[in-house]
Design a protein around this motif. Structure first.
Motif, short mmCIF file in Angstrom:
data_model
loop_
_atom_site.label_atom_id
_atom_site.label_comp_id
_atom_site.label_asym_id
_atom_site.label_seq_id
_atom_site.Cartn_x
_atom_site.Cartn_y
_atom_site.Cartn_z
N ARG A 59 45.47 35.47 31.21
CA ARG A 59 46.64 36.12 31.81
C ARG A 59 46.23 37.39 32.55
N SER A 60 45.29 38.13 32.01
CA SER A 60 44.82 39.35 32.68
C SER A 60 44.18 39.02 34.03
N VAL A 61 43.34 38.00 34.06
CA VAL A 61 42.70 37.57 35.31
C VAL A 61 43.77 37.10 36.30
N PHE A 62 44.67 36.25 35.83
CA PHE A 62 45.72 35.70 36.68
C PHE A 62 46.61 36.80 37.24
N THR A 63 46.99 37.75 36.39
CA THR A 63 47.86 38.85 36.82
C THR A 63 47.19 39.71 37.88
N SER A 64 45.91 40.00 37.69
CA SER A 64 45.20 40.82 38.70
C SER A 64 45.20 40.11 40.05
#
Length: 108
Positions: A59-64
């Motif tokens: 989710r962190s990667v996707f959000t960035s």
């Protein structure tokens, strides 16, 4: 058109090699300049909706990527993901083992 592939490396439905092959087909045949393939260690299928460490990193990667309109991809969290504790040396895993099996030793 930005393209982001996220795949768990223990995904039984879409093995890592299959996802890597699929990504290579898109990125080379379409000649899209902004393509990314991110492997999330220790994660399985349906990464984003799960509630585990691999999902939080995905989710962190996707959000960035989403918040930058596909211009920036921050994978620094993936590089810091701790290895799996197959032996049961961490207190968290020993506590879980005690709850599930009545012993802190996973292998007894």
């Amino acid at each position: 058109v930005p393209l982001l592939f996220i795949n768990g490396d223990v995904d039984p439905m879409t093995p890592f090699w299959g996802a890597a092959w699929g990504f290579s087909q898109y990125s080379t045949s379409l000649h899209w300049p902004n393509t990314h393939f991110v492997r999330i260690p220790h994660a399985g299928h349906h990464i984003l909706p799960q509630d585990n460490v691999g999902a939080a990193y995905a989710r962190s990667v996707f959000t960035s990527w989403i918040f930058s309109n596909g211009d920036h991809l921050d994978t620094s969290c993936v590089d810091s993901l701790p290895p799996l504790d197959w032996i049961g040396t961490t207190s968290e895993l020993q506590s879980l083992s005690t709850t599930l099996f009545g012993t802190p030793n996973l292998w007894k």
